[in-house]
Design a protein around this motif. Structure first.
Motif, PDB file in Angstrom:
ATOM      1  N   GLN A 106      46.804 -80.014 -18.016  1.00  0.00           N
ATOM      2  CA  GLN A 106      47.607 -79.128 -17.174  1.00  0.00           C
ATOM      3  C   GLN A 106      46.701 -78.172 -16.406  1.00  0.00           C
ATOM      4  O   GLN A 106      45.587 -77.891 -16.827  1.00  0.00           O
ATOM      5  CB  GLN A 106      48.604 -78.329 -18.025  1.00  0.00           C
ATOM      6  CG  GLN A 106      48.005 -77.217 -18.873  1.00  0.00           C
ATOM      7  CD  GLN A 106      47.827 -75.888 -18.140  1.00  0.00           C
ATOM      8  OE1 GLN A 106      48.639 -75.525 -17.294  1.00  0.00           O
ATOM      9  NE2 GLN A 106      46.745 -75.157 -18.448  1.00  0.00           N
ATOM     10  N   ILE A 108      47.225 -74.600 -13.539  1.00  0.00           N
ATOM     11  CA  ILE A 108      48.113 -73.748 -12.755  1.00  0.00           C
ATOM     12  C   ILE A 108      47.563 -73.663 -11.324  1.00  0.00           C
ATOM     13  O   ILE A 108      46.383 -73.369 -11.119  1.00  0.00           O
ATOM     14  CB  ILE A 108      48.187 -72.325 -13.371  1.00  0.00           C
ATOM     15  CG1 ILE A 108      48.567 -72.391 -14.860  1.00  0.00           C
ATOM     16  CG2 ILE A 108      49.159 -71.445 -12.578  1.00  0.00           C
ATOM     17  CD1 ILE A 108      49.961 -72.905 -15.159  1.00  0.00           C
ATOM     18  N   GLN A 114      52.782 -75.350 -12.141  1.00  0.00           N
ATOM     19  CA  GLN A 114      51.917 -76.033 -13.110  1.00  0.00           C
ATOM     20  C   GLN A 114      51.958 -77.548 -12.908  1.00  0.00           C
ATOM     21  O   GLN A 114      53.034 -78.146 -12.941  1.00  0.00           O
ATOM     22  CB  GLN A 114      52.396 -75.704 -14.520  1.00  0.00           C
ATOM     23  CG  GLN A 114      51.664 -76.388 -15.640  1.00  0.00           C
ATOM     24  CD  GLN A 114      52.318 -76.056 -16.985  1.00  0.00           C
ATOM     25  OE1 GLN A 114      53.517 -76.249 -17.156  1.00  0.00           O
ATOM     26  NE2 GLN A 114      51.535 -75.517 -17.899  1.00  0.00           N
ATOM     27  N   TRP A 116      51.293 -81.003 -14.579  1.00  0.00           N
ATOM     28  CA  TRP A 116      51.130 -81.567 -15.925  1.00  0.00           C
ATOM     29  C   TRP A 116      50.928 -83.070 -15.817  1.00  0.00           C
ATOM     30  O   TRP A 116      51.510 -83.725 -14.939  1.00  0.00           O
ATOM     31  CB  TRP A 116      52.343 -81.238 -16.813  1.00  0.00           C
ATOM     32  CG  TRP A 116      53.663 -81.700 -16.271  1.00  0.00           C
ATOM     33  CD1 TRP A 116      54.486 -81.013 -15.421  1.00  0.00           C
ATOM     34  CD2 TRP A 116      54.303 -82.973 -16.494  1.00  0.00           C
ATOM     35  NE1 TRP A 116      55.594 -81.771 -15.120  1.00  0.00           N
ATOM     36  CE2 TRP A 116      55.515 -82.979 -15.771  1.00  0.00           C
ATOM     37  CE3 TRP A 116      53.970 -84.099 -17.247  1.00  0.00           C
ATOM     38  CZ2 TRP A 116      56.387 -84.059 -15.769  1.00  0.00           C
ATOM     39  CZ3 TRP A 116      54.834 -85.186 -17.246  1.00  0.00           C
ATOM     40  CH2 TRP A 116      56.036 -85.147 -16.519  1.00  0.00           C
ATOM     41  N   ASN A 130      55.772 -78.310 -12.750  1.00  0.00           N
ATOM     42  CA  ASN A 130      56.732 -77.360 -13.300  1.00  0.00           C
ATOM     43  C   ASN A 130      56.710 -76.079 -12.477  1.00  0.00           C
ATOM     44  O   ASN A 130      55.660 -75.444 -12.357  1.00  0.00           O
ATOM     45  CB  ASN A 130      56.383 -77.016 -14.755  1.00  0.00           C
ATOM     46  CG  ASN A 130      56.653 -78.158 -15.709  1.00  0.00           C
ATOM     47  OD1 ASN A 130      57.511 -78.991 -15.448  1.00  0.00           O
ATOM     48  ND2 ASN A 130      55.925 -78.201 -16.816  1.00  0.00           N
ATOM     49  N   PRO A 133      55.666 -72.498 -15.415  1.00  0.00           N
ATOM     50  CA  PRO A 133      54.699 -73.128 -16.320  1.00  0.00           C
ATOM     51  C   PRO A 133      55.113 -73.052 -17.780  1.00  0.00           C
ATOM     52  O   PRO A 133      55.756 -72.098 -18.207  1.00  0.00           O
ATOM     53  CB  PRO A 133      53.418 -72.316 -16.086  1.00  0.00           C
ATOM     54  CG  PRO A 133      53.586 -71.679 -14.769  1.00  0.00           C
ATOM     55  CD  PRO A 133      55.060 -71.413 -14.632  1.00  0.00           C
ATOM     56  N   ARG A 134      54.749 -74.081 -18.513  1.00  0.00           N
ATOM     57  CA  ARG A 134      54.935 -74.098 -19.957  1.00  0.00           C
ATOM     58  C   ARG A 134      53.596 -73.773 -20.620  1.00  0.00           C
ATOM     59  O   ARG A 134      52.539 -73.993 -20.024  1.00  0.00           O
ATOM     60  CB  ARG A 134      55.423 -75.471 -20.411  1.00  0.00           C
ATOM     61  CG  ARG A 134      56.803 -75.794 -19.872  1.00  0.00           C
ATOM     62  CD  ARG A 134      57.286 -77.122 -20.394  1.00  0.00           C
ATOM     63  NE  ARG A 134      58.635 -77.398 -19.910  1.00  0.00           N
ATOM     64  CZ  ARG A 134      59.321 -78.477 -20.218  1.00  0.00           C
ATOM     65  NH1 ARG A 134      58.798 -79.387 -21.007  1.00  0.00           N
ATOM     66  NH2 ARG A 134      60.538 -78.661 -19.755  1.00  0.00           N
TER      67      ARG A 134
END
Lengths: 143, 146
Positions: A106, A108, A114, A116, A130, A133-134
């Motif tokens: 991943q 940013i 994000q 992934w 995403n 972000p996770r």
């Protein structure tokens, strides 16, 4: 070479040249593809360039799963999206191996989104974007 | 067995699939699929679109209408729009959800073989009877952990 048959033939030749690591010849064939849409030309140029840089490739069969206008994905298969995904697969962006065996990456972007990516058996099998972000823990959690 | 909310049915599916994967624990297409589908309550699925694909098939089982994939329309589905599912209905939704993925990614043999074993005929059960028992055990496990 003209018409869709000619284009098909060029596509095959470009991919064969990439497989043979003859990138100059692949670009020569791409120049012949005058009828090819600009977007597809850009995508082929990126494919040649990515192969030249030895970036982890996509599994061709996974592309319809990866590029789609659904939540968490890149809507279209473009040179830009491919570049963002493939350049995320680096040691610096590696976050771990998931329970089922896929490697997770991943990063940013400047926009805050994000990218992934899940890699399995040497090819990119799933990837997306995403908006929120996770955490690495969330991206790795499998069961 | 009682009815399951779509989220609970999804967790039963993942319990079932990871249980199948645990039989060999070999990295392969099933493990990859489980990785993509893994679910964190309150966060979603590892591949965010898988949750909405699931809801699309739950909705299909309940209404007969399938919201098509790759249109951006599945993202508007919510679990609250669905009714609770019987274990049999949830199983059929799981099968269709997996089958769609299998078709999209070029029919990998490992998942194709599994689908052959999982195929369900009402009144008869699954092609491999052991899988129906495993499914009911997964449902029970999830219902107990409520």
């Amino acid at each position: 070479m003209g018409g869709s048959g000619g284009l098909d033939s060029i596509r095959v030749r470009i991919l064969a040249c990439i497989a043979a690591r003859d990138y100059d010849q692949a670009r020569e064939y791409l120049k012949l593809a005058a009828n090819m849409a600009e977007e597809e030309q850009a995508r082929f140029e990126q494919i040649i360039s990515a192969a030249e840089r030895e970036l982890v490739p996509f599994l061709e069969k996974a592309l319809p799963h990866i590029f789609r206008p659904d939540v968490g994905h890149f809507a279209q298969d473009t040179a830009e999206a491919r570049e963002l995904i493939q350049t995320t697969v680096t040691e610096a962006n590696f976050i771990g191996i998931r329970a089922g065996g896929s490697a997770a990456y991943q990063r940013i972007l400047d926009t805050g989104a994000q990218v992934w990516v899940y890699v399995f058996d040497g090819t990119i099998r799933d990837a997306g974007l995403n908006a929120v972000p996770r955490t690495a823990e969330q991206l790795l959690k499998s069961r | 067995m009682t009815l399951m909310e779509p989220e609970q049915a999804y967790r039963a599916m993942m319990t079932f699939l990871w249980g199948l994967w645990d039989r060999t624990k070999q990295p392969g297409e099933l493990g990859l699929f489980c990785d993509m589908c893994s679910y964190i309550p309150g966060v979603g699925t590892a591949d965010p679109a898988m949750w909405f694909d699931w809801l699309a098939w739950v909705n299909k089982m309940q209404t007969g209408d399938l919201v098509p994939r790759a249109t951006g329309r599945r993202g508007s589905l919510t679990a609250e729009m669905m009714k609770p599912l019987e274990p049999e209905q949830a199983y059929l939704a799981m099968f269709a959800f997996m089958e769609e993925y299998w078709e999209v990614v070029g029919r990998p043999a490992e998942i194709g073989d599994l689908l052959d074993q999982m195929r369900y005929t009402p009144g008869t059960g699954t092609a491999d009877p052991e899988l129906w028992k495993r499914w009911l055990a997964a449902v029970e496990k999830v219902q107990e952990s409520r």
